[in-house]
Design an enzyme around this catalytic site. Sequence first.
Site, PDB file in Angstrom:
ATOM      1  N   HIS A   1      -3.461   7.205   2.249  1.00 40.24           N
ATOM      2  CA  HIS A   1      -3.826   5.891   1.714  1.00 40.24           C
ATOM      3  C   HIS A   1      -5.232   5.564   2.221  1.00 40.24           C
ATOM      4  O   HIS A   1      -5.565   5.824   3.380  1.00 40.24           O
ATOM      5  CB  HIS A   1      -2.814   4.855   2.209  1.00 40.24           C
TER       6      HIS A   1
ATOM      7  N   ASN B   1     -10.048   0.009  -1.023  1.00 42.67           N
ATOM      8  CA  ASN B   1      -8.586   0.062  -0.923  1.00 42.67           C
ATOM      9  C   ASN B   1      -7.980  -0.524  -2.201  1.00 42.67           C
ATOM     10  O   ASN B   1      -7.997  -1.732  -2.400  1.00 42.67           O
ATOM     11  CB  ASN B   1      -8.154  -0.739   0.309  1.00 42.67           C
TER      12      ASN B   1
ATOM     13  N   CYS C   1       0.818  -1.232   0.000  1.00 35.64           N
ATOM     14  CA  CYS C   1       0.000   0.000   0.000  1.00 35.64           C
ATOM     15  C   CYS C   1       0.846   1.274   0.000  1.00 35.64           C
ATOM     16  O   CYS C   1       0.338   2.354  -0.287  1.00 35.64           O
ATOM     17  CB  CYS C   1      -0.942   0.001   1.195  1.00 35.64           C
TER      18      CYS C   1
HETATM   19  O1  UT7 Z   1      -4.083  -1.248   3.247  1.00 33.33           O
HETATM   20  C1  UT7 Z   1      -3.252  -2.224   3.784  1.00 33.33           C
HETATM   21  C2  UT7 Z   1      -3.269  -2.201   5.236  1.00 33.33           C
HETATM   22  N1  UT7 Z   1      -4.526  -2.673   5.732  1.00 33.33           N
HETATM   23  C3  UT7 Z   1      -5.188  -1.946   6.611  1.00 33.33           C
HETATM   24  O2  UT7 Z   1      -4.782  -0.873   6.957  1.00 33.33           O
HETATM   25  C4  UT7 Z   1      -6.428  -2.571   7.199  1.00 33.33           C
HETATM   26  C5  UT7 Z   1      -6.414  -2.421   8.694  1.00 33.33           C
HETATM   27  N2  UT7 Z   1      -7.495  -3.120   9.352  1.00 33.33           N
HETATM   28  C6  UT7 Z   1      -8.792  -2.738   9.234  1.00 33.33           C
HETATM   29  O3  UT7 Z   1      -9.116  -1.832   8.502  1.00 33.33           O
HETATM   30  C7  UT7 Z   1      -9.793  -3.411  10.127  1.00 33.33           C
HETATM   31  O4  UT7 Z   1      -9.121  -4.210  11.052  1.00 33.33           O
HETATM   32  C8  UT7 Z   1     -10.852  -4.269   9.377  1.00 33.33           C
HETATM   33  C9  UT7 Z   1     -11.787  -3.375   8.593  1.00 33.33           C
HETATM   34  C10 UT7 Z   1     -10.162  -5.238   8.448  1.00 33.33           C
HETATM   35  C11 UT7 Z   1     -11.685  -5.059  10.378  1.00 33.33           C
HETATM   36  O5  UT7 Z   1     -12.275  -4.151  11.290  1.00 33.33           O
HETATM   37  P1  UT7 Z   1     -12.105  -4.375  12.860  1.00 33.33           P
HETATM   38  O6  UT7 Z   1     -12.887  -3.330  13.507  1.00 33.33           O
HETATM   39  O7  UT7 Z   1     -10.655  -4.449  13.186  1.00 33.33           O
HETATM   40  O8  UT7 Z   1     -12.796  -5.755  13.055  1.00 33.33           O
HETATM   41  P2  UT7 Z   1     -12.210  -7.088  13.731  1.00 33.33           P
HETATM   42  O9  UT7 Z   1     -11.390  -7.831  12.756  1.00 33.33           O
HETATM   43  O10 UT7 Z   1     -11.618  -6.765  15.086  1.00 33.33           O
HETATM   44  O11 UT7 Z   1     -13.556  -7.859  13.994  1.00 33.33           O
HETATM   45  C12 UT7 Z   1     -14.597  -7.361  14.864  1.00 33.33           C
HETATM   46  C13 UT7 Z   1     -15.820  -8.248  14.712  1.00 33.33           C
HETATM   47  C14 UT7 Z   1     -15.503  -9.733  14.794  1.00 33.33           C
HETATM   48  O12 UT7 Z   1     -16.603 -10.369  15.397  1.00 33.33           O
HETATM   49  P3  UT7 Z   1     -16.592 -10.770  16.939  1.00 33.33           P
HETATM   50  O13 UT7 Z   1     -15.407 -11.677  17.092  1.00 33.33           O
HETATM   51  O14 UT7 Z   1     -16.429  -9.484  17.684  1.00 33.33           O
HETATM   52  O15 UT7 Z   1     -17.901 -11.422  17.117  1.00 33.33           O
HETATM   53  C15 UT7 Z   1     -15.397 -10.155  13.365  1.00 33.33           C
HETATM   54  O16 UT7 Z   1     -15.660 -11.515  13.174  1.00 33.33           O
HETATM   55  O17 UT7 Z   1     -16.388  -8.052  13.406  1.00 33.33           O
HETATM   56  C16 UT7 Z   1     -16.476  -9.309  12.734  1.00 33.33           C
HETATM   57  N3  UT7 Z   1     -16.252  -9.063  11.312  1.00 33.33           N
HETATM   58  C17 UT7 Z   1     -17.245  -8.761  10.453  1.00 33.33           C
HETATM   59  N4  UT7 Z   1     -18.561  -8.621  10.631  1.00 33.33           N
HETATM   60  C18 UT7 Z   1     -19.301  -8.296   9.564  1.00 33.33           C
HETATM   61  C19 UT7 Z   1     -15.076  -9.065  10.628  1.00 33.33           C
HETATM   62  N5  UT7 Z   1     -15.295  -8.782   9.338  1.00 33.33           N
HETATM   63  C20 UT7 Z   1     -16.614  -8.591   9.203  1.00 33.33           C
HETATM   64  C21 UT7 Z   1     -17.444  -8.264   8.125  1.00 33.33           C
HETATM   65  N6  UT7 Z   1     -18.768  -8.120   8.340  1.00 33.33           N
HETATM   66  N7  UT7 Z   1     -16.959  -8.073   6.877  1.00 33.33           N
END
Ligand code: UT7
Length: 330
Positions: free
Chosen positions: A256, A287, A116
């Site tokens: 980004h 992204n 990225c």
């Molecule tokens: O560009 C390259 C670098 N990449 C980045 O900068 C990305 C950085 N990370 C992120 O943007 C975020 O971590 C994500 C958008 C990928 C995920 O968001 P988050 O707030 O960190 O979610 P999480 O992975 O901590 O998950 C929270 C909850 C989980 O459920 P429980 O365990 O709390 O019940 C996940 O299973 O959200 C759930 N979850 C979803 N729910 C609905 C994860 N993905 C999804 C989804 N839809 N697509």
Amino acid sequence: MSKIRAAITGVQGYVPDYILTNEELEKLVDTNDEWITSRTGIKERHILKGEGLGTSFMAVKAVQGLLDKTNTKAEEIDLIICCTTTPDMVFPATANLVAAEIGATQAFGYDLQAACSGFLYGLATGSQFIETGRYKKVVVIGGDKMSSIINYQDRATCIIFGDGAGAVLLEPTTSGNGVQDFILKSDGKGEAYLRMKAGGSRYPATLETVQAKEHYVFQDGAMVFKFAVTNMAEVAYSIMQRNNLTADDIAYLVPHQANKRIIDATAARMGLTDENKIMLNIHKYGNTTSGTIPLCLWDYESKLKTGDNLILTAFGGGFTWGAIYLKWGK
Ligand code: UT7
């Protein structure tokens, strides 16, 4: 004589026609528009469809548009740097394919892979060739066909990424505008949290690697988020400090586009309270990895004025991160 700097004298983007909405993703994986919008800021992303079309297809469209609008002949280009994580092939370089397609017969080219942060690395690298006086016309492309390495059954990644490319023309200027400063960083320990395991020399493609879905992006989102928030914010702040810039001096933050919450944290660290000073297009493109920053510049080009201070910043796989201080204009 004043110092030669590399000015961006034109920018052009290209995104494919097909739009993948949050509603459509709801049919593919267990997710919903509300979750995606509130956790990332993304509403839709563009996807390149069509047999045999790779990143070069989008890059060529962007560069052809760039040459048209800057009145530049393809044979005048000295160098093409193609920043991408999804090259058409492992080799030859996508930059070479683009050069051949557009007729840049006098140019040499190479690919640059910094995930990225690719476009930042490419802009910093390209600007060196201009500053030394060695070359007069350098094209830096940032583009990725992320859909080629995304598992559309993995809700942790498929909601985030999209396809697109942008390109800038760098030319020398002694006006004081152009690339002023850059800070680039990397840390290979980030491999554990964001990678595509197979398909390289460590794990070449086999039936087993395909069945294990190791040719797709793996991301530990929460960990990457933690590193991204801290590092992108700090590097953007550092480059301001180093150049004696306050928030009032900044016309635009060009971040980004990985997650709206990471962008907001970066703006807050920089003391930017006016959201009109933050370039944002994550809602419509998602992204696009190396494509996000040139696509932002393209979208906001009409608002930019000569002498505007821009801070470009990114964080991504590697880990890689960095910031560039750029004065807009020729
Ligand atoms: O560009 C390259 C670098 N990449 C980045 O900068 C990305 C950085 N990370 C992120 O943007 C975020 O971590 C994500 C958008 C990928 C995920 O968001 P988050 O707030 O960190 O979610 P999480 O992975 O901590 O998950 C929270 C909850 C989980 O459920 P429980 O365990 O709390 O019940 C996940 O299973 O959200 C759930 N979850 C979803 N729910 C609905 C994860 N993905 C999804 C989804 N839809 N697509």
